[in-house]
Design a protein around this motif. Structure first.
Motif, PDB file in Angstrom:
ATOM      1  N   VAL A 215      25.251 -13.670   5.050  1.00  0.00           N
ATOM      2  CA  VAL A 215      23.862 -13.390   5.405  1.00  0.00           C
ATOM      3  C   VAL A 215      22.940 -14.640   4.414  1.00  0.00           C
ATOM      4  CG1 VAL A 215      22.238 -11.504   3.863  1.00  0.00           C
ATOM      5  CG2 VAL A 215      24.365 -10.865   5.342  1.00  0.00           C
ATOM      6  N   PRO A 216      21.481 -14.732   4.794  1.00  0.00           N
ATOM      7  CA  PRO A 216      20.945 -15.783   4.400  1.00  0.00           C
ATOM      8  C   PRO A 216      20.932 -15.561   2.872  1.00  0.00           C
ATOM      9  CG  PRO A 216      20.025 -15.935   5.889  1.00  0.00           C
ATOM     10  CD  PRO A 216      20.408 -15.030   5.932  1.00  0.00           C
ATOM     11  N   CYS A 217      20.714 -16.223   1.641  1.00  0.00           N
ATOM     12  CA  CYS A 217      20.584 -15.847   0.308  1.00  0.00           C
ATOM     13  C   CYS A 217      19.249 -15.563  -0.306  1.00  0.00           C
ATOM     14  CB  CYS A 217      21.066 -17.006  -0.435  1.00  0.00           C
ATOM     15  SG  CYS A 217      20.556 -16.974  -2.685  1.00  0.00           S
ATOM     16  N   ASN A 218      17.912 -16.623   0.371  1.00  0.00           N
ATOM     17  CA  ASN A 218      16.615 -15.691   0.241  1.00  0.00           C
ATOM     18  C   ASN A 218      16.262 -15.186   1.646  1.00  0.00           C
ATOM     19  OD1 ASN A 218      16.876 -16.228  -2.165  1.00  0.00           O
ATOM     20  ND2 ASN A 218      16.794 -18.135  -2.384  1.00  0.00           N
ATOM     21  N   ARG A 219      16.256 -13.959   1.608  1.00  0.00           N
ATOM     22  CA  ARG A 219      14.924 -12.995   2.540  1.00  0.00           C
ATOM     23  C   ARG A 219      15.228 -12.086   2.381  1.00  0.00           C
ATOM     24  NH1 ARG A 219      17.453 -13.522   8.050  1.00  0.00           N
ATOM     25  NH2 ARG A 219      17.219 -15.614   7.977  1.00  0.00           N
ATOM     26  N   ALA A 220      13.373 -11.652   2.764  1.00  0.00           N
ATOM     27  CA  ALA A 220      12.832 -10.277   2.391  1.00  0.00           C
ATOM     28  C   ALA A 220      12.137  -9.889   3.898  1.00  0.00           C
ATOM     29  CB  ALA A 220      11.510 -11.153   1.421  1.00  0.00           C
ATOM     30  N   GLU A 221      11.584  -8.541   3.889  1.00  0.00           N
ATOM     31  CA  GLU A 221      11.310  -7.795   4.403  1.00  0.00           C
ATOM     32  C   GLU A 221      10.416  -7.471   4.194  1.00  0.00           C
ATOM     33  OE1 GLU A 221      11.859  -7.296   7.925  1.00  0.00           O
ATOM     34  OE2 GLU A 221      13.012  -9.520   7.680  1.00  0.00           O
ATOM     35  N   PHE A 222       8.830  -7.223   5.231  1.00  0.00           N
ATOM     36  CA  PHE A 222       8.459  -6.360   4.789  1.00  0.00           C
ATOM     37  C   PHE A 222       8.455  -4.773   4.953  1.00  0.00           C
ATOM     38  CE2 PHE A 222       4.422  -3.733   6.359  1.00  0.00           C
ATOM     39  CZ  PHE A 222       2.760  -3.950   4.940  1.00  0.00           C
ATOM     40  N   VAL A 223       7.652  -4.227   3.836  1.00  0.00           N
ATOM     41  CA  VAL A 223       7.639  -2.684   4.087  1.00  0.00           C
ATOM     42  C   VAL A 223       6.462  -1.665   4.223  1.00  0.00           C
ATOM     43  CG1 VAL A 223       8.886  -0.906   2.896  1.00  0.00           C
ATOM     44  CG2 VAL A 223      10.091  -2.848   2.431  1.00  0.00           C
ATOM     45  N   SER A 224       5.751  -2.594   3.340  1.00  0.00           N
ATOM     46  CA  SER A 224       4.265  -1.647   3.010  1.00  0.00           C
ATOM     47  C   SER A 224       3.588  -1.777   2.649  1.00  0.00           C
ATOM     48  CB  SER A 224       4.601   0.305   2.978  1.00  0.00           C
ATOM     49  OG  SER A 224       4.477   0.304   1.901  1.00  0.00           O
ATOM     50  N   ASP A 225       2.284  -2.376   2.722  1.00  0.00           N
ATOM     51  CA  ASP A 225       1.288  -2.597   1.751  1.00  0.00           C
ATOM     52  C   ASP A 225       1.010  -1.491   1.194  1.00  0.00           C
ATOM     53  OD1 ASP A 225      -0.227  -5.295   2.945  1.00  0.00           O
ATOM     54  OD2 ASP A 225      -0.585  -3.317   5.038  1.00  0.00           O
ATOM     55  N   VAL A 226       0.758  -1.316  -0.485  1.00  0.00           N
ATOM     56  CA  VAL A 226       1.025  -0.445  -0.953  1.00  0.00           C
ATOM     57  C   VAL A 226      -0.133  -0.149  -1.374  1.00  0.00           C
ATOM     58  CG1 VAL A 226       1.234   0.688  -3.202  1.00  0.00           C
ATOM     59  CG2 VAL A 226       2.790  -1.355  -2.465  1.00  0.00           C
ATOM     60  N   ASN A 227      -1.346  -1.474  -0.952  1.00  0.00           N
ATOM     61  CA  ASN A 227      -3.396  -0.897  -1.620  1.00  0.00           C
ATOM     62  C   ASN A 227      -3.629  -1.794  -0.787  1.00  0.00           C
ATOM     63  OD1 ASN A 227      -2.113  -3.667  -3.264  1.00  0.00           O
ATOM     64  ND2 ASN A 227      -3.624  -2.237  -4.956  1.00  0.00           N
ATOM     65  N   TYR A 228      -4.949  -1.680  -0.478  1.00  0.00           N
ATOM     66  CA  TYR A 228      -5.663  -2.729   0.165  1.00  0.00           C
ATOM     67  C   TYR A 228      -4.857  -3.231   1.869  1.00  0.00           C
ATOM     68  CZ  TYR A 228      -7.820  -3.506  -4.293  1.00  0.00           C
ATOM     69  OH  TYR A 228      -9.344  -2.886  -5.387  1.00  0.00           O
ATOM     70  N   PRO A 229      -4.907  -1.542   2.989  1.00  0.00           N
ATOM     71  CA  PRO A 229      -4.529  -2.544   3.669  1.00  0.00           C
ATOM     72  C   PRO A 229      -5.162  -2.751   4.634  1.00  0.00           C
ATOM     73  CG  PRO A 229      -4.515  -0.311   3.613  1.00  0.00           C
ATOM     74  CD  PRO A 229      -4.453  -0.401   2.517  1.00  0.00           C
ATOM     75  N   ASP A 230      -5.059  -3.918   5.229  1.00  0.00           N
ATOM     76  CA  ASP A 230      -5.588  -4.652   6.585  1.00  0.00           C
ATOM     77  C   ASP A 230      -6.820  -3.810   6.621  1.00  0.00           C
ATOM     78  OD1 ASP A 230      -3.255  -6.537   6.485  1.00  0.00           O
ATOM     79  OD2 ASP A 230      -3.394  -6.109   8.638  1.00  0.00           O
ATOM     80  N   MET A 231      -7.854  -4.850   6.622  1.00  0.00           N
ATOM     81  CA  MET A 231      -9.404  -4.462   7.182  1.00  0.00           C
ATOM     82  C   MET A 231     -10.028  -3.543   5.875  1.00  0.00           C
ATOM     83  SD  MET A 231      -9.630  -6.685   9.084  1.00  0.00           S
ATOM     84  CE  MET A 231     -11.044  -6.707   9.665  1.00  0.00           C
ATOM     85  N   THR A 232      -9.284  -3.186   4.817  1.00  0.00           N
ATOM     86  CA  THR A 232      -9.852  -2.902   3.648  1.00  0.00           C
ATOM     87  C   THR A 232     -11.161  -3.529   3.063  1.00  0.00           C
ATOM     88  OG1 THR A 232      -7.632  -1.574   2.962  1.00  0.00           O
ATOM     89  CG2 THR A 232      -9.716  -1.979   1.370  1.00  0.00           C
ATOM     90  N   SER A 233     -12.232  -2.801   3.164  1.00  0.00           N
ATOM     91  CA  SER A 233     -13.307  -3.020   2.513  1.00  0.00           C
ATOM     92  C   SER A 233     -13.439  -3.416   0.823  1.00  0.00           C
ATOM     93  CB  SER A 233     -14.496  -1.889   2.456  1.00  0.00           C
ATOM     94  OG  SER A 233     -16.134  -2.991   2.336  1.00  0.00           O
ATOM     95  N   VAL A 234     -13.787  -5.256   0.036  1.00  0.00           N
ATOM     96  CA  VAL A 234     -13.973  -4.909  -1.015  1.00  0.00           C
ATOM     97  C   VAL A 234     -15.378  -5.473  -1.143  1.00  0.00           C
ATOM     98  CG1 VAL A 234     -13.264  -6.336  -2.779  1.00  0.00           C
ATOM     99  CG2 VAL A 234     -10.789  -5.519  -0.828  1.00  0.00           C
ATOM    100  N   LEU A 235     -15.752  -4.684  -2.757  1.00  0.00           N
ATOM    101  CA  LEU A 235     -17.287  -5.792  -2.773  1.00  0.00           C
ATOM    102  C   LEU A 235     -17.296  -6.847  -3.434  1.00  0.00           C
ATOM    103  CD1 LEU A 235     -18.619  -2.721  -5.178  1.00  0.00           C
ATOM    104  CD2 LEU A 235     -18.901  -3.071  -2.871  1.00  0.00           C
ATOM    105  N   PRO A 236     -18.223  -7.290  -2.988  1.00  0.00           N
ATOM    106  CA  PRO A 236     -18.142  -9.404  -2.678  1.00  0.00           C
ATOM    107  C   PRO A 236     -17.921  -9.171  -4.717  1.00  0.00           C
ATOM    108  CG  PRO A 236     -20.208  -8.293  -1.729  1.00  0.00           C
ATOM    109  CD  PRO A 236     -19.902  -7.048  -2.056  1.00  0.00           C
ATOM    110  N   ALA A 237     -17.261 -10.482  -4.843  1.00  0.00           N
ATOM    111  CA  ALA A 237     -16.923 -11.584  -6.147  1.00  0.00           C
ATOM    112  C   ALA A 237     -16.043 -10.088  -7.066  1.00  0.00           C
ATOM    113  CB  ALA A 237     -18.458 -12.098  -6.442  1.00  0.00           C
ATOM    114  N   SER A 238     -16.143  -9.574  -6.330  1.00  0.00           N
ATOM    115  CA  SER A 238     -14.834  -8.277  -7.075  1.00  0.00           C
ATOM    116  C   SER A 238     -13.598  -8.758  -7.655  1.00  0.00           C
ATOM    117  CB  SER A 238     -15.244  -6.744  -7.082  1.00  0.00           C
ATOM    118  OG  SER A 238     -14.892  -6.629  -5.386  1.00  0.00           O
ATOM    119  N   SER A 239     -13.057  -8.532  -8.304  1.00  0.00           N
ATOM    120  CA  SER A 239     -11.844  -8.563  -8.832  1.00  0.00           C
ATOM    121  C   SER A 239     -10.486  -6.989  -7.638  1.00  0.00           C
ATOM    122  CB  SER A 239     -11.044  -8.886 -10.231  1.00  0.00           C
ATOM    123  OG  SER A 239     -11.940  -9.271 -10.443  1.00  0.00           O
ATOM    124  N   PHE A 240      -9.179  -7.668  -7.579  1.00  0.00           N
ATOM    125  CA  PHE A 240      -8.820  -6.854  -7.511  1.00  0.00           C
ATOM    126  C   PHE A 240      -7.546  -7.140  -6.768  1.00  0.00           C
ATOM    127  CE2 PHE A 240      -9.367  -9.203  -3.055  1.00  0.00           C
ATOM    128  CZ  PHE A 240      -8.630  -8.463  -2.290  1.00  0.00           C
TER     129      PHE A 240
END
Length: 168
Positions: A18-43
């Motif tokens: 097993v390689p030392c450094n390896r990761a697996e994606f489990v889920s988007d906790v927030n802001y899933p793909d194509m989430t609408s975010v207001l212009p110039a807002s921090s998130f």
């Protein structure tokens, strides 16, 4: 008479390290793909990842921007302030800022080990994980523009008396 009996083949288990450094994606906790975010807002974007390698992640491991739209991402953000053992999951977050111009934005990220080695997700551990947002065009907000009104004035003339009435 000698008999010819075949022996079953001997199976030798092969051990894939097993390689030392390896990761697996489990889920988007927030802001899933194509989430609408207001212009110039921090998130703050948060992914849930699993340590799929043999090494324990420490505070020396970080999230790093790789390509695409940077979205104001810092050069690096620590993955944890403690440790993440092999097989454990961790929520990793990074502060971002949506662009001011409407459109779809996509930024790719990976992890970096303390020795500077970049690694990611997927079977070979070299795939990116990402954030993808949509900055919507401004909506037309109706504005109230008062229209000027005139108040009628009535004058009643009576010989030697003048009365002016102003209606409310």
């Amino acid at each position: 008479l000698p008999t010819n009996t075949s022996q079953p083949p001997t199976l030798t288990p092969s051990i894939t390290p097993v390689p030392c450094n390896r990761a697996e994606f489990v889920s988007d906790v927030n802001y899933p793909d194509m989430t609408s975010v207001l212009p110039a807002s921090s998130f703050t974007k948060t992914w849930r990842l699993q340590n799929f390698g043999s090494c324990t992640w420490t505070s020396g491991y970080s999230i790093v921007y790789v390509q695409g739209d940077r979205l104001g991402a810092p050069d690096f953000t620590p993955v944890t302030s403690g440790t993440v053992a092999s097989g454990a999951q961790v929520d990793v977050s990074i502060p971002l800022v949506a662009p001011a111009v409407p459109g779809t934005y996509h930024g790719d990220f990976m992890l970096r080990a303390p020795d500077g080695t970049r690694f990611g997700i997927g079977p070979a551990g070299n795939d990116v994980f990402w954030v993808e947002i949509v900055v919507p065009p401004p909506t037309s907000t109706p504005t109230f523009t008062p229209t000027p009104t005139t108040t009628p004035t009535f004058i009643i003339l009576i010989p030697s008396i003048a009365i002016t009435l102003i209606s409310p």
